[in-house]
Scaffold this motif. Sequence first.
Motif, mmCIF file in Angstrom:
data_model
loop_
_atom_site.group_PDB
_atom_site.id
_atom_site.type_symbol
_atom_site.label_atom_id
_atom_site.label_comp_id
_atom_site.label_asym_id
_atom_site.label_seq_id
_atom_site.Cartn_x
_atom_site.Cartn_y
_atom_site.Cartn_z
ATOM 1 N N MET A 144 0.823 -1.211 0.000
ATOM 2 C CA MET A 144 0.000 0.000 0.000
ATOM 3 C C MET A 144 0.860 1.265 0.000
ATOM 4 N N HIS A 145 2.156 1.099 -0.247
ATOM 5 C CA HIS A 145 3.101 2.215 -0.273
ATOM 6 C C HIS A 145 3.122 2.985 1.057
ATOM 7 N N ILE A 146 2.960 2.269 2.154
ATOM 8 C CA ILE A 146 3.044 2.920 3.457
ATOM 9 C C ILE A 146 4.392 2.571 4.068
ATOM 10 N N GLY A 147 5.217 3.583 4.219
ATOM 11 C CA GLY A 147 6.528 3.379 4.826
ATOM 12 C C GLY A 147 6.556 4.024 6.199
ATOM 13 N N TRP A 148 7.742 4.154 6.791
ATOM 14 C CA TRP A 148 7.849 4.840 8.071
ATOM 15 C C TRP A 148 7.482 6.304 7.872
ATOM 16 N N GLY A 149 6.567 6.806 8.672
ATOM 17 C CA GLY A 149 6.262 8.233 8.632
ATOM 18 C C GLY A 149 5.372 8.678 7.487
ATOM 19 N N THR A 150 4.692 7.749 6.794
ATOM 20 C CA THR A 150 3.787 8.161 5.726
ATOM 21 C C THR A 150 2.635 8.987 6.290
ATOM 22 N N TYR A 151 2.090 8.545 7.440
ATOM 23 C CA TYR A 151 0.970 9.259 8.041
ATOM 24 C C TYR A 151 1.453 10.132 9.197
ATOM 25 N N THR A 152 1.005 11.371 9.219
ATOM 26 C CA THR A 152 1.401 12.301 10.266
ATOM 27 C C THR A 152 0.410 12.251 11.417
ATOM 28 N N ASP A 153 0.929 12.210 12.630
ATOM 29 C CA ASP A 153 0.094 12.267 13.823
ATOM 30 C C ASP A 153 0.170 13.687 14.366
ATOM 31 N N PHE A 154 -0.993 14.307 14.570
ATOM 32 C CA PHE A 154 -1.009 15.711 15.003
ATOM 33 C C PHE A 154 -0.922 15.891 16.517
ATOM 34 N N ILE A 155 -0.810 14.814 17.283
ATOM 35 C CA ILE A 155 -0.974 14.962 18.722
ATOM 36 C C ILE A 155 0.117 15.784 19.411
ATOM 37 N N GLY A 156 1.343 15.729 18.957
ATOM 38 C CA GLY A 156 2.386 16.527 19.627
ATOM 39 C C GLY A 156 2.957 17.557 18.676
ATOM 40 N N HIS A 157 4.278 17.616 18.580
ATOM 41 C CA HIS A 157 4.869 18.542 17.611
ATOM 42 C C HIS A 157 6.075 17.937 16.932
ATOM 43 N N LYS A 158 5.941 16.650 16.550
ATOM 44 C CA LYS A 158 7.026 16.017 15.801
ATOM 45 C C LYS A 158 7.186 16.735 14.472
ATOM 46 N N ASN A 159 8.408 16.990 14.086
ATOM 47 C CA ASN A 159 8.724 17.676 12.825
ATOM 48 C C ASN A 159 7.947 18.979 12.668
ATOM 49 N N ASP A 160 7.766 19.693 13.762
ATOM 50 C CA ASP A 160 7.059 20.973 13.727
ATOM 51 C C ASP A 160 5.663 20.885 13.154
ATOM 52 N N SER A 161 5.068 19.706 13.223
ATOM 53 C CA SER A 161 3.700 19.570 12.749
ATOM 54 C C SER A 161 2.764 19.592 13.978
ATOM 55 N N GLY A 162 1.578 19.007 13.854
ATOM 56 C CA GLY A 162 0.663 18.917 14.990
ATOM 57 C C GLY A 162 0.369 20.272 15.604
ATOM 58 N N CYS A 163 0.578 20.402 16.915
ATOM 59 C CA CYS A 163 0.276 21.659 17.622
ATOM 60 C C CYS A 163 1.040 22.831 17.006
ATOM 61 N N PHE A 164 2.271 22.558 16.527
ATOM 62 C CA PHE A 164 3.103 23.655 16.021
ATOM 63 C C PHE A 164 2.674 24.168 14.641
ATOM 64 N N ARG A 165 1.597 23.601 14.098
ATOM 65 C CA ARG A 165 1.043 24.206 12.882
ATOM 66 C C ARG A 165 0.491 25.582 13.226
ATOM 67 N N CYS A 166 0.056 25.759 14.491
ATOM 68 C CA CYS A 166 -0.476 27.053 14.926
ATOM 69 C C CYS A 166 0.388 27.664 16.032
ATOM 70 N N HIS A 167 0.819 26.818 16.962
ATOM 71 C CA HIS A 167 1.584 27.313 18.114
ATOM 72 C C HIS A 167 3.065 27.429 17.769
ATOM 73 N N ASP A 168 3.394 28.083 16.673
ATOM 74 C CA ASP A 168 4.794 28.128 16.257
ATOM 75 C C ASP A 168 5.398 29.519 16.450
ATOM 76 N N GLY A 169 4.643 30.427 17.049
ATOM 77 C CA GLY A 169 5.169 31.776 17.258
ATOM 78 C C GLY A 169 5.260 32.573 15.967
ATOM 79 N N ARG A 170 4.652 32.068 14.911
ATOM 80 C CA ARG A 170 4.734 32.777 13.639
ATOM 81 C C ARG A 170 3.370 33.242 13.134
ATOM 82 N N HIS A 171 2.340 33.034 13.959
ATOM 83 C CA HIS A 171 1.013 33.524 13.590
ATOM 84 C C HIS A 171 0.705 34.752 14.438
ATOM 85 N N PHE A 172 0.543 35.898 13.779
ATOM 86 C CA PHE A 172 0.364 37.161 14.490
ATOM 87 C C PHE A 172 -0.993 37.784 14.213
#
Length: 490
Positions: A421-449
């Motif tokens: 199914m072409h699913i490798g390590w890290g194909t799906y992103t989990d939004f629960i924390g801030h791995k790779n600046d994703s998840g919470c840091f999509r908004c809580h990154d200090g860059r939204h003013f």
Amino acid sequence: MGKTSAFFIKTAVNLISRSKLSVLGGIIISVLAPVLLICVVLDIRGTVDNPYFGFLIYLIFGPLFVLGLVLLIIGIFISRGKEDIGLFTFEYIEEQLARPGRYTRIRRHILLSLIFTLTTLLLVVLVSYTGFHYTESTAFCGLTCHQVMGPAYATYQHSPHSRISCVECHIGKQSQWLTKSKFSGAKQLFAVLFNTYPRPIPQPITSLRPVRETCEQCHRPEMFHGDKLYIKDRFLPDEHNTHVQTALLMKIGSGGYLGRKAQGIHWHVSEDHPVFYKYADHAQEDVVQVWLQDGGQETHFYKTSETGKRDTNQQGTIRKMDCMDCHNRPTHVFRSADEALDEKLVTGIIPREIPFIKRQALKTITPHYDSVDAALQEISRALKEWYTTHYPDLVNQDKTLLDKAIAGVQQAYMENVFPAMHIGWGTYTDFIGHKNDSGCFRCHDGRHFTENGQTISNDCDSCHIILAENEPSPDVLGLLQKTLLHKEQP
Ligand code: HEC
Ligand code: HEC
Ligand code: HEC
Ligand code: HEC
Ligand code: HEC
């Protein structure tokens, strides 16, 4: 009565034998009718406990039966026009009624067709009703399209939700979503038949029913309160596979309830101050604007580029924040290679006493393999080779230990990677924390003013207090244990 049934059989045979199609249909029906009836009864009583049993009944026997019925009817229509037994066409009935002597005959014809129609109708209704329920079962969802659903099913089985059925999250009870899901299900069945489904199935999926309702059948974040201790067990890639722990005091908070104010992480789910956002990419990662409605007031936060440029008019799709914006992977949890191995090490499925097992295992499971078989073979080969060269004593003294480790590493791979199914390590992103600046840091990154320079908080302590980070036996956990022990033995 005897006369009627003799007539019934005679006419039926006459009718059917006029066309080869009808004969074929008739054979299919008469063979399948008793088989189907017995199978459906067995299935309703739950006598047979095999997931493929339902598949056989409702997706093979059921449709075959209907096919038989269709052939029979088509056959009869094609052979129409022979004078002694015409069809129940309008002309035929008219002609029969015009001749008084024939009146009893047509009555019998009507009786005959009624009996036939009613019995088949009964069977078809029974099979479709139980078949409908079958399409709601976990067995159907997880096993029917083995390859397509394989990854979703495998991850589900190892999750806290493995005892609730797929439909509880994916369909629910509202009829509007029920029809929607059956239609999209039929479409998906075609995609599988014609091999046109996407690999991997893209994230996020859009045909889930409204999610707050789904999750809130069982969970009520407005009732949550306080902080919660989260402990993460990790293993370092050194000789001793050093066990380290991260301890976070998570500010779970609450969605607010009966006058109690919403606060902490679940503050977002309160209906009193909904959060909306606009994203510019399919993955919902690129959040260009966030706004908060509080009473009559709206606060807008705009994404600002490194150079300080702010685009207040950027296009995108608008979404109201709900559980899925953080818990997008509540059950289909695909771990990273590192985490997958840590989980096997902490549970002892991979023995920790083997030197460098974390490091060597990581080396063998991270590369891309074309198939699961290829991966399993290479994992086994590479580990055996490395340990025979570097730790021959270990291999000679206790072969079972290395074999156990290999099996554990293979398991970690199989639970998370699905080459077909072409699913490798890290194909799906989990939004629960801030791995790779994703998840919470999509908004809580200090860059939204906002217009006047206010940002969405990104102070580490607003979400959690880090009590220990990757420490071998952290003091704070030792202290907790000591305190607890004291309490137990006064
Ligand atoms: C606790 C709720 C829950 C249960 C139970 C559940 N799912 Fe899901 N499923 C989800 C959510 C939420 C998503 C959306 C993930 C996303 O969009 O990132 C999803 C996504 C999927 C996908 C899309 C691929 C993917 O991984 O994103 C498939 C296929 C799927 N589920 C199948 C199943 C099957 C089959 C079962 C039962 C064996 C099942 N689900 C049980 C919540 C659930
Ligand atoms: C039919 C009931 C049911 C539904 C619907 C449901 N859950 Fe759960 N959920 C559970 C149960 C049971 C547990 C396991 C509790 C435990 O093990 O302590 C659980 C556990 C969890 C956990 C804790 C997981 C962990 O690792 O400890 C989270 C987070 C969660 N669910 C989120 C969701 C989300 C998000 C949805 C909606 C997509 C959802 N649940 C739908 C019953 C449900
Ligand atoms: C802003 C992000 C966010 C939103 C929105 C959110 N949650 Fe959570 N939730 C978290 C985090 C973070 C945790 C704790 C860390 C973890 O589970 O890994 C958590 C924990 C949980 C838990 C486990 C609590 C426990 O006591 O262990 C459940 C159940 C849960 N959430 C359900 C929900 C449901 C249902 C919704 C939607 C109504 C929701 N959450 C909305 C971020 C969120
Ligand atoms: C779509 C954007 C968005 C995402 C994603 C998001 N938040 Fe927020 N969050 C906000 C906004 C907007 C506020 C309100 C502004 C503020 O307090 O800085 C907020 C406020 C908070 C607060 C303070 C609540 C209070 O008591 O005032 C916490 C804690 C928080 N978020 C945690 C999280 C966590 C944890 C995640 C990830 C699991 C997360 N948020 C993901 C937009 C987001
Ligand atoms: C908007 C909320 C939020 C903010 C701000 C935030 N975090 Fe987190 N962080 C989380 C959540 C939620 C998790 C839990 C993820 C999980 O359950 O896997 C987490 C997890 C972690 C972990 C554990 C990761 C792991 O899996 O081992 C560390 C370490 C961490 N955060 C450090 C930080 C630091 C340092 C900062 C400040 C720069 C920070 N965080 C800011 C929400 C936040």
